[in-house]
Design a protein around this motif. Sequence first.
Motif, PDB file in Angstrom:
ATOM      1  N   THR C  10     -45.680  47.984 -39.306  1.00  9.15           N
ATOM      2  CA  THR C  10     -44.566  47.615 -38.423  1.00  9.15           C
ATOM      3  C   THR C  10     -43.330  48.432 -38.758  1.00  9.15           C
ATOM      4  O   THR C  10     -42.666  48.975 -37.868  1.00  9.15           O
ATOM      5  N   VAL C  11     -43.045  48.505 -40.060  1.00 16.56           N
ATOM      6  CA  VAL C  11     -41.851  49.253 -40.480  1.00 16.56           C
ATOM      7  C   VAL C  11     -41.980  50.712 -40.081  1.00 16.56           C
ATOM      8  O   VAL C  11     -41.051  51.311 -39.515  1.00 16.56           O
ATOM      9  N   ALA C  14     -41.616  51.153 -36.332  1.00 19.53           N
ATOM     10  CA  ALA C  14     -40.228  50.970 -35.917  1.00 19.53           C
ATOM     11  C   ALA C  14     -39.414  52.209 -36.242  1.00 19.53           C
ATOM     12  O   ALA C  14     -38.682  52.726 -35.393  1.00 19.53           O
ATOM     13  N   SER C  17     -40.229  54.997 -33.835  1.00 21.58           N
ATOM     14  CA  SER C  17     -39.645  54.840 -32.500  1.00 21.58           C
ATOM     15  C   SER C  17     -38.148  55.138 -32.534  1.00 21.58           C
ATOM     16  O   SER C  17     -37.608  55.731 -31.603  1.00 21.58           O
ATOM     17  N   LEU C  18     -37.505  54.723 -33.619  1.00 14.88           N
ATOM     18  CA  LEU C  18     -36.068  55.003 -33.721  1.00 14.88           C
ATOM     19  C   LEU C  18     -35.825  56.499 -33.849  1.00 14.88           C
ATOM     20  O   LEU C  18     -34.906  57.049 -33.234  1.00 14.88           O
ATOM     21  N   THR C  20     -37.704  58.858 -32.687  1.00 14.49           N
ATOM     22  CA  THR C  20     -37.930  59.506 -31.388  1.00 14.49           C
ATOM     23  C   THR C  20     -36.686  59.409 -30.522  1.00 14.49           C
ATOM     24  O   THR C  20     -36.278  60.368 -29.872  1.00 14.49           O
ATOM     25  N   GLY C  21     -36.105  58.203 -30.517  1.00 18.21           N
ATOM     26  CA  GLY C  21     -34.889  58.019 -29.729  1.00 18.21           C
ATOM     27  C   GLY C  21     -33.793  58.937 -30.200  1.00 18.21           C
ATOM     28  O   GLY C  21     -33.106  59.572 -29.394  1.00 18.21           O
ATOM     29  N   MET C  22     -33.645  59.035 -31.530  1.00 19.93           N
ATOM     30  CA  MET C  22     -32.608  59.911 -32.058  1.00 19.93           C
ATOM     31  C   MET C  22     -32.919  61.367 -31.760  1.00 19.93           C
ATOM     32  O   MET C  22     -32.004  62.179 -31.616  1.00 19.93           O
TER      33      MET C  22
END
Lengths: 152, 365, 159, 413
Positions: C10-11, C14, C17-18, C20-22
């Motif tokens: 999970t970590v 997460a 995904s963060l 990728t956004g950045m």
Amino acid sequence: MNKEQLIEQLNARIQNIEITEAKQILEISTAPNHLFNIVNTLKTDAAFSFDYLFNLMGVDVDDKLGVYYYFESTAHNHQLLVKCFGISRDKAALPSLVSLYPGVELLEREVFEFYGINFEGHPDLRNLFLPDDWNGFPMRKDYYDPINIVER
Amino acid sequence: MNEKYIPRYDMTGVIQSIHEYFLSVMPAGLAYVTELVLIGILFLLFYAVVGLILVLAERKVAAFFQLRLGPYRVGPWGVFQTIADFIKLLLKEILEIKAADKFLFNLAPFIVIIASFMAIAAIPFGYSLHAIDFDMGLFYVLAVTSVGVLGVLLAGWSSNNKYSLIGAMRSGAQIVSYELSIGLSLMTIVVMIGSLQLSTIVQSQADGWWIFKGHIPAVIAFVIFLIASTAETNRGPFDLAEAESELTAGFHTEYSGIKFAFFFLAEYMNMFIAASIAATVFLGGWMPLHIGNLEWFNNIMDYIPAFVWYIGKTAFVIWILMWFKWTFPRLRIDQLLTLEWKYLLPINLINLVLAAFIVLMGWHF
Amino acid sequence: MNSITNYIKTVGKALKSLATGMGVTGYYFTHRSTAITEQYPENRATLKLAERFKGEIVMPHNEKNEHRCTGCGICETACPNGSIEIISNFEVIDGKRKKVIDKHIYHLSMCTLCGLCVDACPSDALDFGGDFEHAAFNRISLTKILNKEGSKLTKDIKE
Amino acid sequence: MAHHNQSPSEMVKKLGWLHKVLAEESDTTEKEMTDFVKQQEIISGRDPEISEEEYFINMGPQHPSTHGVLRLMVSLKGEIVQNIKPHVGYVHRGIEKMTEKMTYKQIIHLTDRLDYLSSTINNHAVCLAVENGLEVEIPERVKYVRTIIDELIRIASHQLWWGVMGMDLGALTAYFYGFRDREKVIDVLEKNTGARLLHSYYTPGGLMRDIHADFQKDIKEYIKYQRNLMNEYDDLLSNNVIFRERTEGLGIMTREEAIAYGVTGPSGRASNFACDVRKQHPYAAYDKADFKQILYTGGDSFHRYKARLDEIKESMNIIEQLVDNIPEGSYTAKMKAVLKLPEGTYFQRVEAARGELGVYVISKGDKVPYRMKFRSPNLSNLGALDKLTRNYKIADLVAIMSSLDLVIPDIDR
């Protein structure tokens, strides 16, 4: 289910209605005291299962105040227009359908404020768009407001 | 530990001679007071300048992430924009809320700003270039920065506004929990250094920054520190206290003019302090970047003054914090607490044990 | 053990995904040519308006200062908001008594730019203009007279 | 609730605090202060009967997340929403009453101002209702062009929503990315219709003017541009762990609830309510295109989000199928100068960007309608908001409201 079958079913299962066939949609009209039971049958009876009330519209036709209910069945994909006119113009009242279709709560409030039709059994019947102290019912045909309506 | 690393530009002599000059023209007591006042004024100036620059930087960085140009009209590239903003804020009417608790309402912005102001005192800007070098400097900074939340709570409560109150309560819950993560992540490095004194922490990184020589625990601690300090400074994605789309402006909804400017400035200064701590503890403070035995490279790096190194590292961390803010959606309050108590705290504890184990085995440099 | 791997997964997920956004925002941060800001009042010279842009209603005049409006009033009735008023006179031209517009008054402040007047006009006297900078200090300046001073009806309109 | 029978003006008269505030600033005594607070509570709808822990806040009419002048009276316990009472009507313009004085052609420009983000779809509904009544056969070309433009508007609307949804959840950057791409659609439309928002491009029987020569080329360029960017939307928001946590499993609406509340559009389809009018009752050229109705069974905020994003892709599919096959011909049918609908009731349902828009006309044979009613998708969707947000936190209220994508002028009409 096509229109003819729907008419057949309506004749067989529901009393106190008048069926007229219009160009787009089958129309039935009924009296306010029968309305709730008829709509209840229309909704719960598997032959109709009109579970989706897609429009509710207040009208002021031929000096009579009333409401047009447009029903659709998501199971059979047929539609029906139920017309219901209040008995008198001064004390127009219809049964509220909120217990059958919770989504009409706001729509009935709209009709209430614009036409002055009282929906009996509505949980929170008050003005929706207009201020609380508004006088008169603007969508009625005899409404006259020289200040806010500019005639051309 | 190695012997002390002295940078090429040593400020000790300059400071010493200023001190001697003052002693020669006035009695010792007065000289100390004069020096204190001078340092105070210097820090106030520094505070204002950094605040203005950071606000501009935030707007520019945000604009760059968002395909915009940012402020562009006031001065070349809009560099005077924040000065214009500041003048506007000064001229604005200070609104009085009738139903507010006036004393606390007026007190709150000062608490917030003083908390951040006090924290700067201990920050080492360069070799012997700090106002005061406590032997528990890190602890002092952590303690002082968390006073700020008191101001936020007071502001929210005294405004007599429900939005403000919700914001303040959120902020309280948030800071109380994230203090833990900040403390523990710094503790991971402190375990390796063996000191809380900020100058010692910087000196211990003469032969390599902790982020490099602290192995994996240091990297994990750095990431956790970044996350927790974002929360600590009430910045997006943890800006629940002022959550614009939910609480309009949260705890400072009712503030205007210069009082609002205090909150605004304090937010940026808190960010600066958080970034300085990160730079000091993880990125070597004012230490230049050295690579092993690469003499020529190390020499070039040594030419850059310590202060520039320090500001550069801080700016880098601030930029990362801004990057967070301008990329992520906001968390919900319960998710924020879940993140802290279910993720950051356990990871942090394990990380601390790991670091202690490394120290025990003497694996760190 | 399974829950621990899940926890780590999970970590990891997460964080990924963060990141990728950045990555997306980071890309635009470093590629400044993607900026979409338009510096409006400065770029007036290069501003390109669509040719059909509905900025206001105008009455085109030719080089002889002639327009095509016969003053029939169809636009006046077509307009849903009453933003057009026509004041017309009768003049004697070539021995015939003819209707000639005196003023074609256009209230921009009431206009919704629906285009019904342009559509309705039988002699194509009205058209859309591209001007969109209508800000004014008083409302009177939003009332315009579309026919120019001393203009006449052109000859090539069939009655 | 007793206080609802009280008009605001009455309340002000009773306590007279407004006069005090407006008059010169006097020293506030404690009694005045408590009166003031009490007055605030009455105005904000606080019932003295309810428990001490519960309190009301007013979200709106000026609030960043209500996107317009919607006012929600939210009853809270801590941060938990107990119930919501929506107050609307701040931008009520009486469009339905105004239509009773306007000819059918003139009504079109009013419908632009209902749901201004899907303006041409509103135009379309009126046009179709009138064409139904007049029984005119409109050219195929018109049908195709209308379909394409409706889908473009739908994409533009969803892009704005996407950005705003990000903004509501705190990701301000998404807002700018959404607007950047929306700008491209708007440019295509502007070149063709001359307007960026309120197009008034359709008229009963056809179009205002023929399509621009570059219409097809621009659209193809735009779709090529947009397809590459859909991944970016996913990277920035859809797959983001914070976004997922904020939306998944929140505000769940079952299919039965969606039908009962009349929640249509992408919001309804996320609850597996097959309500896409384009599919159920095809109009214009939708029967010529091969597309699927986006249906999800989740019914939560995330699936409402997903449904809209998928709808952008599906709209691009529809446009791609139609854009090369626009038939030649006239851009308008032969229409009389004065349109008079024969006596009767007519209606037309279309799929607006936010759900089913219905136009209901009662005609007495005049050139103006006797009664015209717009079935607003947003009003029905708003009706479900109370149900959806109960026992969620105030932050979830924002997320759920955002996922319903309300446009206030459409509610108020």
